[in-house]
Design an enzyme around this catalytic site. Structure first.
Site, short mmCIF file in Angstrom:
data_model
loop_
_atom_site.label_atom_id
_atom_site.label_comp_id
_atom_site.label_asym_id
_atom_site.label_seq_id
_atom_site.Cartn_x
_atom_site.Cartn_y
_atom_site.Cartn_z
N TYR A 60 46.32 46.06 38.59
CA TYR A 60 46.74 44.97 39.26
C TYR A 60 47.62 45.51 40.54
O TYR A 60 47.78 45.12 41.47
CB TYR A 60 47.76 43.97 38.46
CG TYR A 60 46.58 43.51 37.56
CD1 TYR A 60 46.56 43.54 36.20
CD2 TYR A 60 45.93 42.16 38.13
CE1 TYR A 60 45.49 42.99 35.37
CE2 TYR A 60 45.05 41.58 37.34
CZ TYR A 60 44.76 42.09 36.22
OH TYR A 60 43.84 41.35 35.34
N HIS A 113 44.70 30.91 37.35
CA HIS A 113 44.57 32.35 36.52
C HIS A 113 45.60 33.09 37.33
O HIS A 113 45.85 34.46 36.91
CB HIS A 113 43.27 32.95 36.75
CG HIS A 113 42.09 32.35 36.39
ND1 HIS A 113 40.94 32.73 36.83
CD2 HIS A 113 41.98 31.48 35.30
CE1 HIS A 113 40.01 31.83 35.94
NE2 HIS A 113 40.78 30.99 35.20
C1 BV8 Z 1 40.77 30.00 27.96
C2 BV8 Z 1 42.70 36.52 36.19
C3 BV8 Z 1 41.51 28.38 26.04
C4 BV8 Z 1 42.64 38.31 36.06
C5 BV8 Z 1 40.64 35.57 35.10
C6 BV8 Z 1 34.24 28.08 26.36
C7 BV8 Z 1 35.36 27.12 26.85
C8 BV8 Z 1 36.47 27.67 27.02
C9 BV8 Z 1 36.88 29.19 27.11
C10 BV8 Z 1 35.87 29.81 26.81
C11 BV8 Z 1 34.50 29.44 26.66
N1 BV8 Z 1 33.62 30.58 26.54
C12 BV8 Z 1 34.12 31.54 26.82
C13 BV8 Z 1 35.54 31.43 26.94
C14 BV8 Z 1 36.62 32.35 27.10
C15 BV8 Z 1 36.69 32.93 28.34
C16 BV8 Z 1 35.56 33.07 29.26
O1 BV8 Z 1 35.13 32.08 29.99
N2 BV8 Z 1 34.78 33.96 29.14
C17 BV8 Z 1 33.86 34.40 30.06
C18 BV8 Z 1 33.47 35.74 30.42
C19 BV8 Z 1 32.46 33.68 29.14
N3 BV8 Z 1 37.75 32.15 29.09
C20 BV8 Z 1 39.10 32.33 28.67
O2 BV8 Z 1 39.61 33.12 28.13
C21 BV8 Z 1 39.92 31.53 29.68
N4 BV8 Z 1 41.06 31.12 28.68
O3 BV8 Z 1 39.49 29.80 27.75
O4 BV8 Z 1 41.89 29.57 27.04
C22 BV8 Z 1 41.63 27.08 26.91
C23 BV8 Z 1 40.53 26.72 27.45
C24 BV8 Z 1 40.64 25.54 28.01
C25 BV8 Z 1 41.99 24.87 28.05
C26 BV8 Z 1 43.01 25.64 27.44
C27 BV8 Z 1 43.01 26.74 26.85
C28 BV8 Z 1 40.89 32.32 30.52
C29 BV8 Z 1 39.91 33.04 31.65
C30 BV8 Z 1 40.56 33.58 32.88
C31 BV8 Z 1 40.35 35.11 32.59
N5 BV8 Z 1 41.13 35.43 33.84
N6 BV8 Z 1 41.30 36.27 36.32
C32 BV8 Z 1 42.12 38.84 37.19
O5 BV8 Z 1 41.74 38.15 38.44
O6 BV8 Z 1 41.98 39.86 37.15
S1 BV8 Z 1 38.75 35.46 35.31
C33 BV8 Z 1 38.33 36.31 36.78
O7 BV8 Z 1 37.00 35.56 36.72
C34 BV8 Z 1 38.64 35.57 38.18
O8 BV8 Z 1 39.93 34.71 38.09
C35 BV8 Z 1 37.71 35.33 38.96
O9 BV8 Z 1 38.09 34.45 39.88
C36 BV8 Z 1 37.17 34.62 37.88
C37 BV8 Z 1 35.68 34.15 37.92
O10 BV8 Z 1 35.04 34.72 38.82
P1 BV8 Z 1 34.41 34.29 40.11
O11 BV8 Z 1 35.70 33.69 40.77
O12 BV8 Z 1 33.71 33.37 40.00
O13 BV8 Z 1 33.99 35.68 40.67
P2 BV8 Z 1 32.51 36.21 40.55
O14 BV8 Z 1 32.50 37.80 41.09
O15 BV8 Z 1 31.95 36.05 39.28
O16 BV8 Z 1 31.57 35.38 41.56
C38 BV8 Z 1 31.81 35.45 43.10
C39 BV8 Z 1 30.94 34.41 43.36
O17 BV8 Z 1 31.05 34.12 44.96
C40 BV8 Z 1 29.43 34.74 43.41
O18 BV8 Z 1 28.61 33.35 42.97
C41 BV8 Z 1 28.91 35.11 44.66
O19 BV8 Z 1 27.64 34.62 44.88
C42 BV8 Z 1 29.65 34.31 45.67
N7 BV8 Z 1 30.06 35.08 46.98
C43 BV8 Z 1 30.52 36.15 47.21
N8 BV8 Z 1 30.47 36.32 48.50
C44 BV8 Z 1 30.51 35.27 49.10
C45 BV8 Z 1 30.17 34.19 48.23
N9 BV8 Z 1 30.26 32.93 48.26
C46 BV8 Z 1 30.46 32.59 49.41
N10 BV8 Z 1 30.73 33.45 50.46
C47 BV8 Z 1 30.82 34.58 50.45
N11 BV8 Z 1 30.95 35.20 51.40
#
Ligand code: BV8
Ligand code: ZN
Length: 249
Positions: A60, A113
């Site tokens: 970080y 987040h």
């Molecule tokens: C939680 C901080 C309970 C750290 C991050 C179902 C329901 C609920 C939870 C879950 C579930 N299934 C699984 C879970 C658990 C988990 C989860 O989702 N796991 C995934 C991997 C399956 N979720 C959690 O644990 C969350 N907590 O659920 O608590 C709860 C639920 C509801 C209510 C109360 C309690 C907590 C998740 C938070 C994790 N922390 N970030 C850090 O940043 O270091 S997540 C991390 O991923 C970042 O925040 C990031 O933003 C986020 C998502 O990624 P994206 O932003 O989408 O980035 P990515 O690279 O993936 O995609 C980029 C996109 O941009 C691409 O599509 C690309 O095409 C596009 N792009 C690229 N360049 C451009 C562009 N678009 C336009 N122009 C460009 N130039």
């Protein structure tokens, strides 16, 4: 884009790492993404922090240091400008932990987040604004304890911030726009469905189709710095005109 919406009163926008990509910040899942250099388990879970706090601080600290060398891009600016001119309810929810929306001037903004520029004390829970590295010896400015500070970031398995405010806004929004997110991470990836239930029009503006693409009413692909200014300066500007929203390829 020639879309107009009659008297939209409530808009929710969700952004992800893609909106900051053209400012030079890595995204998470593209080939050179952040997770490639570090597995999630190593740096973005509470267990990782317990196991190896120095590595997590290093991960970080490097991203926080990068903020001084990047600036908001045209997409960040377009959202802030639209918010200033929009008379209805506008909520910007970002998954990003960078400060580019803040520096662009977005006001009604939730960092669901967390933020790189904040620390949290595990002893007294104090949240402090920071712009320096954190280490395992950092001292809390509130309780003066050493070694109790962590980044004020929501890790996997932790509860995102502002969820009540977000769900309240989704329940009454008429337009939901998802920008620069792959739709991999929940609960953010499910927000568009909440908006749909509320009867909102859902729009995806992304470089390429996200995991949730087929669920959106309107989809447009390309760089955010082109799509976002275009969408918010022309498409939504015609708020007083009534047009049926056109489908995008
Ligand atoms: C939680 C901080 C309970 C750290 C991050 C179902 C329901 C609920 C939870 C879950 C579930 N299934 C699984 C879970 C658990 C988990 C989860 O989702 N796991 C995934 C991997 C399956 N979720 C959690 O644990 C969350 N907590 O659920 O608590 C709860 C639920 C509801 C209510 C109360 C309690 C907590 C998740 C938070 C994790 N922390 N970030 C850090 O940043 O270091 S997540 C991390 O991923 C970042 O925040 C990031 O933003 C986020 C998502 O990624 P994206 O932003 O989408 O980035 P990515 O690279 O993936 O995609 C980029 C996109 O941009 C691409 O599509 C690309 O095409 C596009 N792009 C690229 N360049 C451009 C562009 N678009 C336009 N122009 C460009 N130039
Ligand atoms: Zn403290």
């Amino acid at each position: 884009m020639t879309m107009g919406f009659s008297r939209i009163r409530s808009i929710v926008v969700l952004t992800g790492a893609g909106i900051s990509a053209e400012s030079g910040l890595s995204t998470f899942r593209l080939k050179d993404g952040l997770w490639d250099n570090h597995s999630v388990e190593d740096v973005a879970t509470p267990e990782a922090f317990l196991r190896n706090p120095a590595l997590v601080h290093e991960f970080y600290n490097a991203r926080r240091q990068q903020l001084s060398s990047v600036v908001p891009n045209a997409a960040h600016e377009a959202l802030a400008k639209f918010e200033r001119n929009f008379s209805g309810d506008f909520l910007l929810v970002t998954q990003n932990v960078d400060d580019l929306h803040d520096r662009a001037g977005s006001e009604n903004l939730i960092h669901m987040h967390g933020e790189l520029l904040a620390s949290r004390c595990s002893n007294c829970a104090a949240i402090a604004r920071i712009n320096h590295d954190l280490t395992t010896n950092s001292v809390c400015s509130n309780c003066q304890c050493a070694g109790t500070l962590r980044p004020d970031i929501v890790w996997f398995g932790e509860i995102p911030m502002g969820m009540e405010q977000i769900y309240t806004a989704l329940a009454k929004c008429e337009l939901f726009v998802s920008i620069g997110t792959s739709g991999n991470v929940y609960p953010a990836a499910g927000f568009f469905q909440e908006a749909k239930i509320a009867g909102a029009l859902t729009v995806e503006l992304n470089l390429d189709p996200s995991e949730r693409a087929t669920g959106f009413d309107i989809r447009h692909y390309g760089p955010a710095t082109r799509l976002v200014p275009e969408f918010f300066s022309t498409a939504v500007r015609g708020l007083s005109t009534v047009d049926t929203p056109c489908q995008y390829p």
